[in-house]
Design a protein around this motif. Structure first.
Motif, PDB file in Angstrom:
ATOM      1  N   GLU A  16       0.825  -1.215   0.000  1.00 46.86           N
ATOM      2  CA  GLU A  16       0.000   0.000   0.000  1.00 46.86           C
ATOM      3  C   GLU A  16       0.856   1.260   0.000  1.00 46.86           C
ATOM      4  O   GLU A  16       0.486   2.283  -0.596  1.00 46.86           O
ATOM      5  CB  GLU A  16      -0.914   0.006   1.225  1.00 46.86           C
ATOM      6  N   HIS A  17       1.989   1.188   0.672  1.00 47.45           N
ATOM      7  CA  HIS A  17       2.858   2.368   0.758  1.00 47.45           C
ATOM      8  C   HIS A  17       3.374   2.784  -0.618  1.00 47.45           C
ATOM      9  O   HIS A  17       3.640   3.978  -0.847  1.00 47.45           O
ATOM     10  CB  HIS A  17       4.031   2.082   1.699  1.00 47.45           C
ATOM     11  N   GLU A  18       3.498   1.849  -1.538  1.00 46.21           N
ATOM     12  CA  GLU A  18       3.933   2.203  -2.893  1.00 46.21           C
ATOM     13  C   GLU A  18       2.919   3.142  -3.551  1.00 46.21           C
ATOM     14  O   GLU A  18       3.292   4.099  -4.223  1.00 46.21           O
ATOM     15  CB  GLU A  18       4.136   0.935  -3.725  1.00 46.21           C
ATOM     16  N   LEU A  19       1.629   2.859  -3.368  1.00 45.67           N
ATOM     17  CA  LEU A  19       0.613   3.780  -3.858  1.00 45.67           C
ATOM     18  C   LEU A  19       0.700   5.108  -3.113  1.00 45.67           C
ATOM     19  O   LEU A  19       0.589   6.184  -3.715  1.00 45.67           O
ATOM     20  CB  LEU A  19      -0.784   3.170  -3.697  1.00 45.67           C
ATOM     21  N   HIS A  20       0.905   5.042  -1.808  1.00 46.08           N
ATOM     22  CA  HIS A  20       1.023   6.268  -1.007  1.00 46.08           C
ATOM     23  C   HIS A  20       2.124   7.178  -1.553  1.00 46.08           C
ATOM     24  O   HIS A  20       1.935   8.401  -1.677  1.00 46.08           O
ATOM     25  CB  HIS A  20       1.325   5.906   0.444  1.00 46.08           C
ATOM     26  N   ARG A  21       3.250   6.608  -1.899  1.00 41.77           N
ATOM     27  CA  ARG A  21       4.370   7.407  -2.401  1.00 41.77           C
ATOM     28  C   ARG A  21       4.001   8.122  -3.694  1.00 41.77           C
ATOM     29  O   ARG A  21       4.427   9.255  -3.933  1.00 41.77           O
ATOM     30  CB  ARG A  21       5.590   6.513  -2.619  1.00 41.77           C
ATOM     31  N   ALA A  22       3.203   7.462  -4.535  1.00 37.28           N
ATOM     32  CA  ALA A  22       2.790   8.091  -5.789  1.00 37.28           C
ATOM     33  C   ALA A  22       1.749   9.176  -5.566  1.00 37.28           C
ATOM     34  O   ALA A  22       1.718  10.184  -6.284  1.00 37.28           O
ATOM     35  CB  ALA A  22       2.249   7.019  -6.736  1.00 37.28           C
ATOM     36  N   ALA A  23       0.887   8.975  -4.562  1.00 41.19           N
ATOM     37  CA  ALA A  23      -0.253   9.878  -4.370  1.00 41.19           C
ATOM     38  C   ALA A  23       0.015  11.016  -3.397  1.00 41.19           C
ATOM     39  O   ALA A  23      -0.599  12.085  -3.507  1.00 41.19           O
ATOM     40  CB  ALA A  23      -1.455   9.067  -3.878  1.00 41.19           C
ATOM     41  N   ALA A  24       0.913  10.832  -2.446  1.00 36.48           N
ATOM     42  CA  ALA A  24       1.076  11.796  -1.347  1.00 36.48           C
ATOM     43  C   ALA A  24       1.452  13.204  -1.804  1.00 36.48           C
ATOM     44  O   ALA A  24       0.898  14.185  -1.270  1.00 36.48           O
ATOM     45  CB  ALA A  24       2.097  11.271  -0.336  1.00 36.48           C
ATOM     46  N   PRO A  25       2.354  13.390  -2.763  1.00 39.79           N
ATOM     47  CA  PRO A  25       2.664  14.780  -3.162  1.00 39.79           C
ATOM     48  C   PRO A  25       1.452  15.521  -3.711  1.00 39.79           C
ATOM     49  O   PRO A  25       1.274  16.713  -3.427  1.00 39.79           O
ATOM     50  CB  PRO A  25       3.746  14.592  -4.241  1.00 39.79           C
ATOM     51  N   ILE A  26       0.616  14.826  -4.471  1.00 45.98           N
ATOM     52  CA  ILE A  26      -0.590  15.461  -5.012  1.00 45.98           C
ATOM     53  C   ILE A  26      -1.565  15.754  -3.888  1.00 45.98           C
ATOM     54  O   ILE A  26      -2.157  16.838  -3.817  1.00 45.98           O
ATOM     55  CB  ILE A  26      -1.252  14.553  -6.064  1.00 45.98           C
ATOM     56  N   ALA A  27      -1.755  14.775  -2.986  1.00 48.10           N
ATOM     57  CA  ALA A  27      -2.698  14.952  -1.882  1.00 48.10           C
ATOM     58  C   ALA A  27      -2.274  16.095  -0.970  1.00 48.10           C
ATOM     59  O   ALA A  27      -3.111  16.883  -0.513  1.00 48.10           O
ATOM     60  CB  ALA A  27      -2.813  13.650  -1.090  1.00 48.10           C
ATOM     61  N   ALA A  28      -0.982  16.198  -0.700  1.00 44.27           N
ATOM     62  CA  ALA A  28      -0.499  17.286   0.160  1.00 44.27           C
ATOM     63  C   ALA A  28      -0.754  18.644  -0.485  1.00 44.27           C
ATOM     64  O   ALA A  28      -1.158  19.599   0.187  1.00 44.27           O
ATOM     65  CB  ALA A  28       0.993  17.107   0.443  1.00 44.27           C
ATOM     66  N   GLU A  29      -0.536  18.738  -1.793  1.00 45.28           N
ATOM     67  CA  GLU A  29      -0.814  19.992  -2.486  1.00 45.28           C
ATOM     68  C   GLU A  29      -2.306  20.304  -2.475  1.00 45.28           C
ATOM     69  O   GLU A  29      -2.715  21.467  -2.320  1.00 45.28           O
ATOM     70  CB  GLU A  29      -0.303  19.921  -3.924  1.00 45.28           C
ATOM     71  N   LEU A  30      -3.135  19.265  -2.608  1.00 46.01           N
ATOM     72  CA  LEU A  30      -4.582  19.453  -2.561  1.00 46.01           C
ATOM     73  C   LEU A  30      -5.018  19.962  -1.190  1.00 46.01           C
ATOM     74  O   LEU A  30      -5.840  20.890  -1.090  1.00 46.01           O
ATOM     75  CB  LEU A  30      -5.289  18.140  -2.899  1.00 46.01           C
ATOM     76  N   PHE A  31      -4.486  19.385  -0.127  1.00 44.49           N
ATOM     77  CA  PHE A  31      -4.806  19.873   1.220  1.00 44.49           C
ATOM     78  C   PHE A  31      -4.428  21.340   1.357  1.00 44.49           C
ATOM     79  O   PHE A  31      -5.170  22.145   1.925  1.00 44.49           O
ATOM     80  CB  PHE A  31      -4.067  19.052   2.280  1.00 44.49           C
ATOM     81  N   GLY A  32      -3.242  21.701   0.847  1.00 43.92           N
ATOM     82  CA  GLY A  32      -2.804  23.088   0.938  1.00 43.92           C
ATOM     83  C   GLY A  32      -3.742  24.030   0.206  1.00 43.92           C
ATOM     84  O   GLY A  32      -4.074  25.116   0.717  1.00 43.92           O
ATOM     85  N   ARG A  33      -4.174  23.640  -0.987  1.00 42.68           N
ATOM     86  CA  ARG A  33      -5.089  24.504  -1.735  1.00 42.68           C
ATOM     87  C   ARG A  33      -6.425  24.631  -1.016  1.00 42.68           C
ATOM     88  O   ARG A  33      -7.027  25.711  -0.997  1.00 42.68           O
ATOM     89  CB  ARG A  33      -5.295  23.945  -3.152  1.00 42.68           C
ATOM     90  N   ARG A  34      -6.904  23.551  -0.435  1.00 45.43           N
ATOM     91  CA  ARG A  34      -8.178  23.621   0.289  1.00 45.43           C
ATOM     92  C   ARG A  34      -8.065  24.509   1.520  1.00 45.43           C
ATOM     93  O   ARG A  34      -9.018  25.224   1.867  1.00 45.43           O
ATOM     94  CB  ARG A  34      -8.647  22.214   0.651  1.00 45.43           C
ATOM     95  N   ARG A  35      -6.932  24.489   2.203  1.00 40.44           N
ATOM     96  CA  ARG A  35      -6.748  25.394   3.340  1.00 40.44           C
ATOM     97  C   ARG A  35      -6.763  26.846   2.877  1.00 40.44           C
ATOM     98  O   ARG A  35      -7.390  27.712   3.501  1.00 40.44           O
ATOM     99  CB  ARG A  35      -5.433  25.068   4.062  1.00 40.44           C
ATOM    100  N   GLU A  36      -6.052  27.122   1.767  1.00 41.30           N
ATOM    101  CA  GLU A  36      -6.042  28.484   1.216  1.00 41.30           C
ATOM    102  C   GLU A  36      -7.444  28.911   0.801  1.00 41.30           C
ATOM    103  O   GLU A  36      -7.854  30.062   1.027  1.00 41.30           O
ATOM    104  CB  GLU A  36      -5.121  28.535  -0.004  1.00 41.30           C
ATOM    105  N   LEU A  37      -8.165  28.015   0.196  1.00 44.81           N
ATOM    106  CA  LEU A  37      -9.502  28.326  -0.301  1.00 44.81           C
ATOM    107  C   LEU A  37     -10.430  28.706   0.847  1.00 44.81           C
ATOM    108  O   LEU A  37     -11.228  29.648   0.731  1.00 44.81           O
ATOM    109  CB  LEU A  37     -10.048  27.113  -1.061  1.00 44.81           C
ATOM    110  N   ALA A  38     -10.343  27.975   1.955  1.00 48.04           N
ATOM    111  CA  ALA A  38     -11.183  28.312   3.108  1.00 48.04           C
ATOM    112  C   ALA A  38     -10.904  29.736   3.585  1.00 48.04           C
ATOM    113  O   ALA A  38     -11.833  30.488   3.906  1.00 48.04           O
ATOM    114  CB  ALA A  38     -10.935  27.309   4.236  1.00 48.04           C
ATOM    115  N   LYS A  39      -9.640  30.113   3.616  1.00 46.24           N
ATOM    116  CA  LYS A  39      -9.289  31.479   4.028  1.00 46.24           C
ATOM    117  C   LYS A  39      -9.858  32.499   3.048  1.00 46.24           C
ATOM    118  O   LYS A  39     -10.410  33.536   3.454  1.00 46.24           O
ATOM    119  CB  LYS A  39      -7.774  31.618   4.117  1.00 46.24           C
ATOM    120  N   GLU A  40      -9.716  32.216   1.753  1.00 47.56           N
ATOM    121  CA  GLU A  40     -10.224  33.145   0.739  1.00 47.56           C
ATOM    122  C   GLU A  40     -11.731  33.345   0.861  1.00 47.56           C
ATOM    123  O   GLU A  40     -12.250  34.433   0.580  1.00 47.56           O
ATOM    124  CB  GLU A  40      -9.880  32.621  -0.654  1.00 47.56           C
ATOM    125  N   LEU A  41     -12.448  32.293   1.283  1.00 49.52           N
ATOM    126  CA  LEU A  41     -13.902  32.368   1.394  1.00 49.52           C
ATOM    127  C   LEU A  41     -14.358  32.832   2.772  1.00 49.52           C
ATOM    128  O   LEU A  41     -15.562  32.897   3.045  1.00 49.52           O
ATOM    129  CB  LEU A  41     -14.512  30.991   1.096  1.00 49.52           C
TER     130      LEU A  41
END
Length: 544
Positions: free
Chosen positions: A174-199
Motif C-alpha cells: 500500500e505504501h507504494e501507492l502512497h508514495r505516488a499519491a502523497a505529493p498530489i494529496a499534500a498539495e490538494l490539502f494546501g489549496r483547500r486550506r487556502e480556499l477556506a481562508k479566501e472564502l
C-alpha cells in the motif's frame, strides 16, 4: 495530548460552524424586478441543474465503468460541467440574496445556499484539477508483489493470511501507492486550506461539514457515544485475539486476520455466482423487485468498493461494483442496490429534492449511506441468513460475530480517518506522514510499530469525497435504529413487503425534501442516536 483529549478535540470540532457561514457573493442579477420573476428564474435554474446532473452522472458513470478514457477531452468536459453548475448555484444564491429566502420554501432556499457554498469549496479550478489527478493516480495504480499484479480484492485477502509476513507486507505494498499519491494529496490539502481562508471560512473541514447537512450536535454525540460505549468491547476483541498471537500486541495489519480467526465462515460458502440471485431474493422479501429493473451493473476493480450513480432520478441508475471474496460481496451488493432502491423510490418533481450527489449539499451523506445500509445490514438478521443463504445455526452465529467485530474495528478506522483529515485541512507546515501515524496510534487501539509506513494518501475519499467518512459510522446507527423500529412495528417477521412499503413511504419517497432527523422521527420516533448500534455490538458474549 492523551487519546481521550484528542478524541474530544476531534468531536468538539464538529460543533464549529453552527451559525450561518459568511460568504462573499456576487451582486444579484438585475433581470428580475418582481418576486414572481425571481421565483420563475429559480425554477428555470432548477431545470438547468437537473439537466447538468444527468450529463454529470453519465460522465462519472463512464469514468468508473471504464467507458470514458482519461485525457484532455474528458478533463475539458468536466471543467465545463463544473463551471456551468457553479454558474447555476451562484446565480440562485444571488437571487435569494436580492429577493429574500421567502420567495421559495425554506428547504429549497437551504439547498440552493448549501450548493453555492459547496461549489465554492469543491469547484475551485485548481483544487478540482488536483482532486481529479489524485483520484486518477489512486484508481489507476497497479498493485504488485513478486512481479505479479494484485487486485484490490487479493490485497484484502492477504490481510487475512495465516502468514504474518504476508500480512505485514500488505502495508508495504500500500505504501507504494502512497508514495505516488502523497505529493498530489499534500498539495490538494494546501489549496483547500487556502480556499477556506479566501472564502472567509473557519476551515475547509467545518465548512464542508455544514454543507453536507450534518446535524452537528447529533453527530458529535453519536460519534462520542460510539467510541466510548464500545471501548470495552473493542478491548475484549483485542484480548481474545492476542491468545492466537501468544499474547503479543495486535498490529494494524493483523486485525482482519484476528477477526477471521474468531469466527468467519469460509469464503467458499458464498460463491460469487450466487450473490446476485440471493441479493435479489432478499430485496423481493422486502417488497422490492430489483431484478425486474434490469439495472446496468459493471464489475470492475477500482479504488471504491462500489458506486451507484443516479443518471436520471428515478428511472436511470447505474452501478459499478468491485467483486470481493465471500460474504463481503453479498453485503456490498445489498448496500449498493440499497442506493438504487432509494433512487427508484423517489417520487418528487422538484429537481433540488432528487438527491443528486455531484453538487455538495444536495444530499446528506449520512442519509444516503444510512438508507443504503438499511439493506446492507440485512446480513445481521438470522432469518435472512437461514432463509436466503441456507446457513446452519452455527454458521449464523459466526457471521453475526464477525459482523459485530468488523463494525467495532470500522468505528476506530473511521475515527482515524476523520481525525487525520481534519488535521490535514487545518494545520499548515506539518509532516502529514507523521501526523497520520500518530493519529493511528492514538485512535485505532492497535499496535503501529516504528517501522510502519504511512498510507494516508491511498484513500480516494480525500480526492473526491472529502469530509465524508464519518458518514459511514452514522449510517450504521441509522440502519440499526430503523431496523429496531421495523421489528417493533411488524414483529419478528418484519422482513416483509409491508415493512418495505413503510420504509419507502417514510424514508425514501420524498428524496431530499426532509432532513435525516425529520425522516428518522417519522420512521422511528427519534432523532439519530447511537443506542441501537451499541446494543447490537454489545449483545453477544464476544463483545461484552
Amino acid at each position: 495530548m492523551q487519546r481521550r483529549e484528542l478524541l474530544a478535540a476531534l468531536l468538539s470540532s464538529l460543533a464549529v460552524g453552527c451559525a450561518p457561514l459568511p460568504m462573499t457573493v456576487p451582486p444579484g442579477p438585475k433581470s428580475q424586478t418582481t418576486r414572481a420573476e425571481a421565483r420563475a428564474r429559480l425554477a428555470e435554474l432548477a431545470r438547468r441543474y437537473e439537466a447538468l446532473m444527468r450529463e454529470h452522472g453519465l460522465h462519472e458513470w463512464g469514468r468508473y465503468a471504464g467507458r470514458v478514457a482519461d485525457g484532455p477531452a474528458a478533463e475539458a468536459r468536466m471543467r465545463r460541467l463544473r463551471a456551468d453548475e457553479r454558474e447555476v448555484f451562484l446565480e440562485a444564491d444571488a437571487v435569494l440574496q436580492r429577493f429574500g429566502s421567502s420567495i421559495v420554501s425554506p428547504r429549497r432556499a437551504e439547498l440552493w445556499r448549501r450548493g453555492a457554498l459547496g461549489l465554492r469549496l469543491m469547484g475551485d479550478p485548481r483544487a478540482a484539477e488536483l482532486s481529479d489527478k489524485l483520484e486518477a493516480v489512486i484508481n489507476g495504480f497497479s498493485f504488485s508483489a513478486d512481479g505479479k499484479s494484485l487486485t484490490r480484492g487479493e490485497l484484502g485477502e492477504m490481510r487475512r493470511s495465516d502468514d504474518a509476513r504476508v500480512r505485514r507486507r500488505t502495508r508495504t505494498i500500500e505504501h507504494e501507492l502512497h508514495r505516488a499519491a502523497a505529493p498530489i494529496a499534500a498539495e490538494l490539502f494546501g489549496r483547500r486550506r487556502e480556499l477556506a481562508k479566501e472564502l472567509g471560512q473557519a476551515s475547509f473541514y467545518t465548512a464542508l461539514l455544514q454543507v453536507r447537512g450534518a446535524d452537528l450536535a447529533t453527530t458529535e454525540r453519536a460519534l462520542s457515544e460510539l467510541a466510548g460505549r464500545t471501548r470495552r468491547a473493542f478491548a475484549t476483541l483485542l484480548s481474545q485475539g492476542r491468545r492466537a498471537f501468544g499474547h503479543r500486541l495486535i498490529a494494524s495489519w493483523d486485525v482482519d486476520y484476528v477477526i477471521r480467526q474468531q469466527g468467519s465462515v469460509p469464503n467458499e460458502r458464498f460463491p460469487a455466482e450466487r450473490a446476485l440471485p440471493t441479493v435479489y431474493a432478499i430485496f423481493r422479501a422486502f417488497g422490492f423487485d430489483v431484478e425486474s429493473w434490469k439495472l446496468d451493473l459493471t464489475l470492475r476493480d477500482f479504488a471504491f468498493g462500489g458506486q451507484t450513480i443516479a443518471v436520471h432520478v428515478p428511472d436511470d441508475v447505474r452501478l459499478v461494483v468491485r467483486q470481493l471474496p465471500g460474504l463481503r460481496f453479498y453485503g456490498l451488493l445489498l448496500h449498493e442496490l440499497g442506493h438504487a432502491v432509494a433512487v427508484r423510490s423517489t417520487e418528487v418533481n422538484e429537481p433540488l429534492y432528487k438527491g443528486h450527489e455531484w453538487v455538495p449539499g444536495q444530499l446528506d451523506p449520512a442519509l444516503a449511506e444510512g438508507t443504503a445500509e438499511i439493506f446492507g445490514r440485512m446480513l445481521d438478521e438470522p432469518k435472512v441468513l437461514v432463509d436466503h443463504l441456507g446457513l446452519s445455526g452455527d454458521e449464523v452465529a459466526r457471521v453475526q460475530r464477525t459482523r459485530r467485530l468488523e463494525t467495532l474495528v470500522n468505528i476506530r478506522r473511521g475515527l482515524v480517518s476523520a481525525a487525520f483529515e481534519r488535521a490535514a485541512l487545518e494545520r499548515e507546515g506539518t509532516n502529514l506522514d507523521q501526523i497520520s501515524l500518530d493519529i493511528e496510534r492514538r485512535f485505532s487501539g492497535l499496535l503501529v510499530p516504528r517501522d510502519a509506513e504511512p498510507v494516508w494518501a491511498t484513500s480516494p475519499f480525500l480526492a473526491t469525497y472529502p469530509v465524508y467518512t464519518q458518514s459511514y459510522q452514522l449510517a450504521a446507527c441509522v440502519a440499526v435504529q430503523v431496523r429496531e423500529a421495523l421489528r417493533a412495528r411488524f414483529g419478528e417477521a418484519w422482513v416483509s413487503p409491508a415493512a418495505g412499503a413503510f420504509v419507502r413511504e417514510r424514508m425514501l419517497r420524498d428524496g431530499a425534501r426532509w432532513t435525516l432527523n425529520e425522516k428518522l422521527l417519522r420512521t422511528t420516533g427519534k432523532k439519530l442516536e447511537a443506542d441501537g448500534l451499541v446494543r447490537f455490538l454489545l449483545d453477544s458474549p464476544e463483545t461484552r
